[in-house]
Design a protein around this motif. Structure first.
Motif, PDB file in Angstrom:
ATOM      1  N   ASN A 159       0.851  -1.168   0.000  1.00 52.14           N
ATOM      2  CA  ASN A 159       0.000   0.000   0.000  1.00 52.14           C
ATOM      3  C   ASN A 159       0.899   1.234   0.000  1.00 52.14           C
ATOM      4  O   ASN A 159       1.525   1.526   1.019  1.00 52.14           O
ATOM      5  N   PRO A 160       1.048   1.911  -1.107  1.00 50.08           N
ATOM      6  CA  PRO A 160       0.339   1.716  -2.371  1.00 50.08           C
ATOM      7  C   PRO A 160       0.962   0.593  -3.206  1.00 50.08           C
ATOM      8  O   PRO A 160       2.140   0.262  -3.027  1.00 50.08           O
ATOM      9  N   PRO A 166       5.689  -9.486  -1.017  1.00 50.34           N
ATOM     10  CA  PRO A 166       4.780 -10.301  -1.827  1.00 50.34           C
ATOM     11  C   PRO A 166       4.615  -9.652  -3.199  1.00 50.34           C
ATOM     12  O   PRO A 166       4.443  -8.431  -3.295  1.00 50.34           O
ATOM     13  N   VAL A 167       4.718 -10.455  -4.253  1.00 53.64           N
ATOM     14  CA  VAL A 167       4.639  -9.943  -5.616  1.00 53.64           C
ATOM     15  C   VAL A 167       3.739 -10.820  -6.473  1.00 53.64           C
ATOM     16  O   VAL A 167       3.492 -11.980  -6.150  1.00 53.64           O
TER      17      VAL A 167
END
Length: 96
Positions: free
Chosen positions: A14-15, A65-66
């Protein structure tokens, strides 16, 4: 046999940050996204590098995390034969 090439990397944060081959970021064109992390005995060090047209580092994404969007490139055949998407785990490691 083909090679998996990362086309877009979305950092789930975030973002949200998105790096995509062929797009411009702060006046620099994203040319390549490489997975450069490695596995350790006690876990995974996840890292991706985003490079510009001069092979200069634009960004380094570490242990996040992607979501990866990739294409399979074939040396002797059509340039694009398949598309895929992989989701990284809690440490940001994604299978490509």
């Amino acid at each position: 046999m083909g090679v998996n090439v990362i086309q877009r990397l979305t950092v789930v944060s975030n973002p949200t940050r998105i790096f995509e081959v062929g797009t411009e970021l702060d006046g620099r064109e994203v040319i390549e996204i490489k997975q450069v992390g490695y596995e350790l005995d006690n876990g995974v060090f996840s890292e991706f590098h985003v490079f510009d047209e001069n092979d200069q580092l634009i960004a380094s994404i570490e242990n996040c995390p992607v979501i990866l969007d990739w294409k399979v490139i074939v040396e002797d055949g059509p340039a694009e034969v398949a598309n895929g998407r992989d989701y990284g785990n809690d440490l940001g490691r994604a299978a490509v």
